[in-house]
Design a protein around this motif. Sequence first.
Motif, PDB file in Angstrom:
ATOM      1  N   THR A 112       0.853  -1.189   0.000  1.00 40.21           N
ATOM      2  CA  THR A 112       0.000   0.000   0.000  1.00 40.21           C
ATOM      3  C   THR A 112       0.890   1.240   0.000  1.00 40.21           C
ATOM      4  OG1 THR A 112      -0.103   0.181   2.418  1.00 40.21           O
ATOM      5  CG2 THR A 112      -1.788  -1.208   1.339  1.00 40.21           C
ATOM      6  N   PRO A 113       0.351   2.398  -0.377  1.00 46.23           N
ATOM      7  CA  PRO A 113       1.172   3.610  -0.340  1.00 46.23           C
ATOM      8  C   PRO A 113       1.759   3.881   1.055  1.00 46.23           C
ATOM      9  CG  PRO A 113      -0.821   4.002  -1.587  1.00 46.23           C
ATOM     10  CD  PRO A 113      -0.958   2.643  -0.978  1.00 46.23           C
ATOM     11  N   TYR A 114       0.944   3.685   2.096  1.00 48.69           N
ATOM     12  CA  TYR A 114       1.459   3.916   3.446  1.00 48.69           C
ATOM     13  C   TYR A 114       2.519   2.883   3.818  1.00 48.69           C
ATOM     14  CZ  TYR A 114       1.748   4.811   8.417  1.00 48.69           C
ATOM     15  OH  TYR A 114       2.225   5.099   9.669  1.00 48.69           O
ATOM     16  N   PRO A 139      -2.887   9.396   7.955  1.00 49.90           N
ATOM     17  CA  PRO A 139      -4.185   9.606   7.305  1.00 49.90           C
ATOM     18  C   PRO A 139      -5.258   8.707   7.921  1.00 49.90           C
ATOM     19  CG  PRO A 139      -2.455   9.231   5.675  1.00 49.90           C
ATOM     20  CD  PRO A 139      -1.860   8.977   7.021  1.00 49.90           C
ATOM     21  N   PRO A 140      -6.511   9.176   7.955  1.00 49.90           N
ATOM     22  CA  PRO A 140      -7.597   8.396   8.568  1.00 49.90           C
ATOM     23  C   PRO A 140      -7.756   6.991   7.982  1.00 49.90           C
ATOM     24  CG  PRO A 140      -8.359  10.585   7.963  1.00 49.90           C
ATOM     25  CD  PRO A 140      -6.965  10.454   7.459  1.00 49.90           C
ATOM     26  N   GLU A 141      -7.578   6.860   6.663  1.00 50.90           N
ATOM     27  CA  GLU A 141      -7.733   5.529   6.065  1.00 50.90           C
ATOM     28  C   GLU A 141      -6.643   4.571   6.556  1.00 50.90           C
ATOM     29  OE1 GLU A 141      -5.495   8.148   3.175  1.00 50.90           O
ATOM     30  OE2 GLU A 141      -7.368   8.326   4.236  1.00 50.90           O
ATOM     31  N   GLU A 142      -5.468   5.105   6.874  1.00 49.82           N
ATOM     32  CA  GLU A 142      -4.402   4.255   7.394  1.00 49.82           C
ATOM     33  C   GLU A 142      -4.650   3.897   8.854  1.00 49.82           C
ATOM     34  OE1 GLU A 142      -2.378   2.690   5.578  1.00 49.82           O
ATOM     35  OE2 GLU A 142      -2.916   3.814   3.801  1.00 49.82           O
ATOM     36  N   ARG A 146      -4.801   0.064  10.147  1.00 50.41           N
ATOM     37  CA  ARG A 146      -3.980  -0.472  11.230  1.00 50.41           C
ATOM     38  C   ARG A 146      -4.813  -1.084  12.351  1.00 50.41           C
ATOM     39  NH1 ARG A 146       0.701   3.502  12.917  1.00 50.41           N
ATOM     40  NH2 ARG A 146      -0.178   5.164  11.685  1.00 50.41           N
ATOM     41  N   LYS A 147      -6.109  -0.844  12.351  1.00 47.48           N
ATOM     42  CA  LYS A 147      -6.987  -1.423  13.370  1.00 47.48           C
ATOM     43  C   LYS A 147      -7.621  -2.735  12.915  1.00 47.48           C
ATOM     44  CE  LYS A 147      -8.021   2.951  15.597  1.00 47.48           C
ATOM     45  NZ  LYS A 147      -9.049   3.918  15.941  1.00 47.48           N
ATOM     46  N   ARG A 148      -7.443  -3.095  11.658  1.00 47.51           N
ATOM     47  CA  ARG A 148      -7.993  -4.361  11.155  1.00 47.51           C
ATOM     48  C   ARG A 148      -7.395  -5.520  11.945  1.00 47.51           C
ATOM     49  NH1 ARG A 148      -5.922  -5.387   6.373  1.00 47.51           N
ATOM     50  NH2 ARG A 148      -7.174  -7.252   6.151  1.00 47.51           N
ATOM     51  N   ALA A 149      -8.217  -6.468  12.321  1.00 46.48           N
ATOM     52  CA  ALA A 149      -7.767  -7.603  13.129  1.00 46.48           C
ATOM     53  C   ALA A 149      -6.658  -8.397  12.433  1.00 46.48           C
ATOM     54  CB  ALA A 149      -8.949  -8.511  13.446  1.00 46.48           C
ATOM     55  N   ALA A 150      -6.798  -8.608  11.135  1.00 46.98           N
ATOM     56  CA  ALA A 150      -5.786  -9.379  10.397  1.00 46.98           C
ATOM     57  C   ALA A 150      -4.441  -8.661  10.432  1.00 46.98           C
ATOM     58  CB  ALA A 150      -6.236  -9.602   8.961  1.00 46.98           C
ATOM     59  N   TYR A 151      -4.462  -7.336  10.276  1.00 45.49           N
ATOM     60  CA  TYR A 151      -3.213  -6.571  10.305  1.00 45.49           C
ATOM     61  C   TYR A 151      -2.593  -6.598  11.695  1.00 45.49           C
ATOM     62  CZ  TYR A 151       0.105  -2.813  10.559  1.00 45.49           C
ATOM     63  OH  TYR A 151       1.247  -2.093  10.787  1.00 45.49           O
TER      64      TYR A 151
END
Length: 181
Positions: A112-114, A139-142, A146-151
């Motif tokens: 991803t860009p981030y 950024p808010p989308e990042e 980062r809060k996604r369980a898989a991540y």
Amino acid sequence: MKFVAHAVLGLSFALVNPVVGAAPAAPPARAAAAASAAHVQAVQDLLGAMQAEKVLRGVAARSRYQSQAQRQAVFDKLAKTPPAQVYRRLAPPLARVISADTALEMTRFYQTPYGKQVVHNKYNSASQIMMPGMKTVVPPEEKKERKRAAYVKASAELAQAQPVLEHEAFKLLQLINKEGS
């Protein structure tokens, strides 16, 4: 003398473990997954996304050498080693500690860009001064990403595998150094 101490210590562990009944290093399902070509390929892809060849250079930079000429010779050999070869050689031992799911999730993140920015900053950024109370802008989308369980799970597993990555990079550095001799 140092060799003797290491040999005695290693021998003592070998003699004590059968008596104590040590647990297996990895569950059977995990060991079977480590043998999978797809799993090794996923780890190899992750190493590429992480630019693991730079980890090897970092290990070389932190290592001690007898002379500056020896240090330069090691860096010259690293410069001639293609990154794909580094990924291919590091992937099998790392597949024992990095699951296929983690490899796929973190590869996706680093693409991803981030994620690309994270990799760039890890290897290329100069030290930055942070004043008290300052926070990095994410950024808010990042933040959501980062809060996604898989991540979260994959990131924690990758962080736990970091010492193994450093160790395997050191071993590979020694092999590369010997190959050119």
